[in-house]
Design a protein around this motif. Structure first.
Motif, mmCIF file in Angstrom:
data_model
loop_
_atom_site.group_PDB
_atom_site.id
_atom_site.type_symbol
_atom_site.label_atom_id
_atom_site.label_comp_id
_atom_site.label_asym_id
_atom_site.label_seq_id
_atom_site.Cartn_x
_atom_site.Cartn_y
_atom_site.Cartn_z
ATOM 1 N N GLY A 1 0.822 -1.209 0.000
ATOM 2 C CA GLY A 1 0.000 0.000 0.000
ATOM 3 C C GLY A 1 0.860 1.263 0.000
ATOM 4 O O GLY A 1 0.357 2.357 -0.196
ATOM 5 N N PHE A 2 2.162 1.091 0.225
ATOM 6 C CA PHE A 2 3.107 2.212 0.247
ATOM 7 C C PHE A 2 4.051 2.050 -0.946
ATOM 8 O O PHE A 2 5.205 1.646 -0.784
ATOM 9 N N SER A 3 3.551 2.350 -2.115
ATOM 10 C CA SER A 3 4.324 2.076 -3.323
ATOM 11 C C SER A 3 5.593 2.923 -3.394
ATOM 12 O O SER A 3 6.524 2.578 -4.120
ATOM 13 N N ASP A 4 5.643 4.015 -2.639
ATOM 14 C CA ASP A 4 6.849 4.849 -2.621
ATOM 15 C C ASP A 4 7.939 4.259 -1.730
ATOM 16 O O ASP A 4 9.085 4.701 -1.770
ATOM 17 N N LEU A 5 7.594 3.261 -0.926
ATOM 18 C CA LEU A 5 8.573 2.658 -0.016
ATOM 19 C C LEU A 5 8.997 1.262 -0.461
ATOM 20 O O LEU A 5 10.090 0.804 -0.147
ATOM 21 N N VAL A 6 8.124 0.589 -1.207
ATOM 22 C CA VAL A 6 8.303 -0.850 -1.431
ATOM 23 C C VAL A 6 9.626 -1.163 -2.113
ATOM 24 O O VAL A 6 10.310 -2.131 -1.774
ATOM 25 N N GLU A 7 10.047 -0.301 -3.037
ATOM 26 C CA GLU A 7 11.271 -0.534 -3.804
ATOM 27 C C GLU A 7 12.511 -0.621 -2.901
ATOM 28 O O GLU A 7 13.450 -1.362 -3.186
ATOM 29 N N ALA A 8 12.498 0.140 -1.823
ATOM 30 C CA ALA A 8 13.657 0.197 -0.923
ATOM 31 C C ALA A 8 13.950 -1.151 -0.290
ATOM 32 O O ALA A 8 15.098 -1.452 0.042
ATOM 33 N N ALA B 1 17.502 4.300 5.390
ATOM 34 C CA ALA B 1 18.443 4.939 4.471
ATOM 35 C C ALA B 1 17.703 5.550 3.277
ATOM 36 O O ALA B 1 18.047 6.631 2.799
ATOM 37 N N TRP B 2 16.681 4.874 2.825
ATOM 38 C CA TRP B 2 15.871 5.335 1.685
ATOM 39 C C TRP B 2 15.279 6.725 1.986
ATOM 40 O O TRP B 2 15.348 7.641 1.165
ATOM 41 N N VAL B 3 14.757 6.852 3.182
ATOM 42 C CA VAL B 3 14.164 8.129 3.588
ATOM 43 C C VAL B 3 15.256 9.163 3.854
ATOM 44 O O VAL B 3 15.138 10.327 3.455
ATOM 45 N N ALA B 4 16.356 8.714 4.481
ATOM 46 C CA ALA B 4 17.463 9.640 4.760
ATOM 47 C C ALA B 4 18.042 10.203 3.464
ATOM 48 O O ALA B 4 18.475 11.350 3.409
ATOM 49 N N ASP B 5 18.005 9.400 2.393
ATOM 50 C CA ASP B 5 18.495 9.851 1.085
ATOM 51 C C ASP B 5 17.475 10.732 0.367
ATOM 52 O O ASP B 5 17.676 11.103 -0.790
ATOM 53 N N GLY B 6 16.367 10.979 0.995
ATOM 54 C CA GLY B 6 15.355 11.852 0.394
ATOM 55 C C GLY B 6 14.523 11.188 -0.688
ATOM 56 O O GLY B 6 13.897 11.856 -1.508
ATOM 57 N N ARG B 7 14.489 9.853 -0.707
ATOM 58 C CA ARG B 7 13.765 9.163 -1.781
ATOM 59 C C ARG B 7 12.298 8.930 -1.440
ATOM 60 O O ARG B 7 11.519 8.512 -2.295
ATOM 61 N N ALA B 8 11.938 9.169 -0.194
ATOM 62 C CA ALA B 8 10.521 9.116 0.204
ATOM 63 C C ALA B 8 10.348 10.037 1.403
ATOM 64 O O ALA B 8 11.313 10.383 2.086
ATOM 65 N N ASP B 9 9.113 10.427 1.633
ATOM 66 C CA ASP B 9 8.781 11.352 2.715
ATOM 67 C C ASP B 9 8.861 10.604 4.063
ATOM 68 O O ASP B 9 8.234 9.543 4.201
ATOM 69 N N PRO B 10 9.634 11.126 5.019
ATOM 70 C CA PRO B 10 9.733 10.428 6.317
ATOM 71 C C PRO B 10 8.375 10.219 6.980
ATOM 72 O O PRO B 10 8.196 9.262 7.742
#
Ligand code: GTP
Ligand code: MG
Length: 297
Positions: A227-234, A255-264
């Protein structure tokens, strides 16, 4: 009426059924439902998130055969809750139903905060105000079976009455979420009026009673993440069997969020859901997220 052998809770709104008897629809006509066709989709929710409790095991089928979940959220009065919208996105993914975000009461507040939260997703949305044209929404509803879900008082029935003027759905005044009376008490499917192209199928809209929460006890931890398609790839970089919880040092989501790839805030929302499924805390308490007034569910 329903044939007794089908059981008490067997028929839900959206079901396609076989009938015998007088199917004329005339006053006093009596027909019996003898068969329920296989469902193309089933949208479920539970009373609670934790499947070890009786409430969590109490599963309700909201609608059968829907192909679009219209997540209705007011921009004010009651305020939007992204935690609730996130839950609906999980439920939609789990049921194989396309989501559509419908932001009502755009005359009272702007959509920037809510839309900002979802920028990473390709989430279709419509903005509704009392005087807005409904052309874009009608185009998105045409040819589909859409079901509206949302908190009480967000304007589902008001919108249904505008889409289907003959519907005459009762509308209410807004009261505090969870404490007030819900105006609509049962789900009803209504056929939309014919589109400009009379060959086209206008589609159906299902109005449902407001829900206080959208429990997800029936959804597996793996489906929760989808349901969180912006996170699943990580998570391809996670160790095997990673639980993705905050205390898992090697979880790749941090790390995915720390790299700015998704909203914390999205990761926080996902982890609140994970915690809630294992019975930690009450996700319905917006006070749990004092730093983020949008985040409640
Ligand atoms: N300002 C404003 N008020 C709206 C809008 N849409 C609905 N309302 C008002 O919001 C209140 C609640 O609307 P309903 O349509 O009954 O809400 P509902 O989602 O069907 O509520 P339940 O049936 O309890 O789940 C009514 O007083 C409506 O007039 C809108 O776009 N702007
Ligand atoms: Mg209603």
């Amino acid at each position: 009426m329903r044939a007794r052998e089908l059981g008490r809770k067997s028929v839900v709104v959206g079901d396609r059924v076989g009938l015998v008897g007088d199917t004329s629809g005339a006053a006093g006509a009596l027909a019996r439902i003898v068969r329920i066709a296989e469902r193309t989709s089933v949208l479920r929710r539970t009373a609670d998130d934790d499947d070890t409790t009786a409430e969590g095991r109490l599963e309700r089928v909201v609608v059968a055969n829907a192909d679009q979940l219209v997540i209705v959220s007011a921009l004010a009065d009651p305020p939007p809750r992204t935690g609730f919208i996130d839950r609906c996105l999980v439920a939609a993914y789990d049921a194989g139903i396309e989501p559509l975000l419908c932001l009502t009461k755009a005359d009272l507040a702007g959509p920037e905060a809510v839309l900002g939260y979802y920028t990473e997703l390709e989430l279709p949305y419509v903005l509704i105000r009392p005087d807005s044209e409904l052309t874009a929404l009608r185009a998105l509803l045409a040819g589909r079976i859409s079901v509206m879900v949302g908190h009480s008082g967000v304007g589902k029935s008001t919108l249904v009455n505008r889409l289907v003027p003959a519907a005459e759905r009762a509308v209410g005044t807004v009261s505090a979420i969870g404490r007030g009376r819900h105006t609509s008490t049962s789900a009803v499917a209504l056929r939309l009026p014919p589109p400009p192209d009379p060959q086209g199928d206008p589609g159906w809209i299902v109005d449902t009673p407001g829900v206080r929460s959208f429990g997800l006890a029936h959804v597996s931890a793996e489906s929760l993440l989808h349901g969180f398609s912006d996170l699943v790839e990580a998570t391809v970089d996670c160790p095997g069997n990673c639980p993705h919880t905050a205390d898992e040092a090697d979880c790749a989501l941090d790390a995915w969020v720390a790299d700015g790839r998704a909203d914390p805030r999205r990761l926080a929302s996902y982890r609140r859901l994970l915690a809630s499924r294992s019975g930690e805390g009450d996700p319905r308490e917006p006070e749990r997220n004092p730093g983020d007034p949008l985040a409640g569910s």
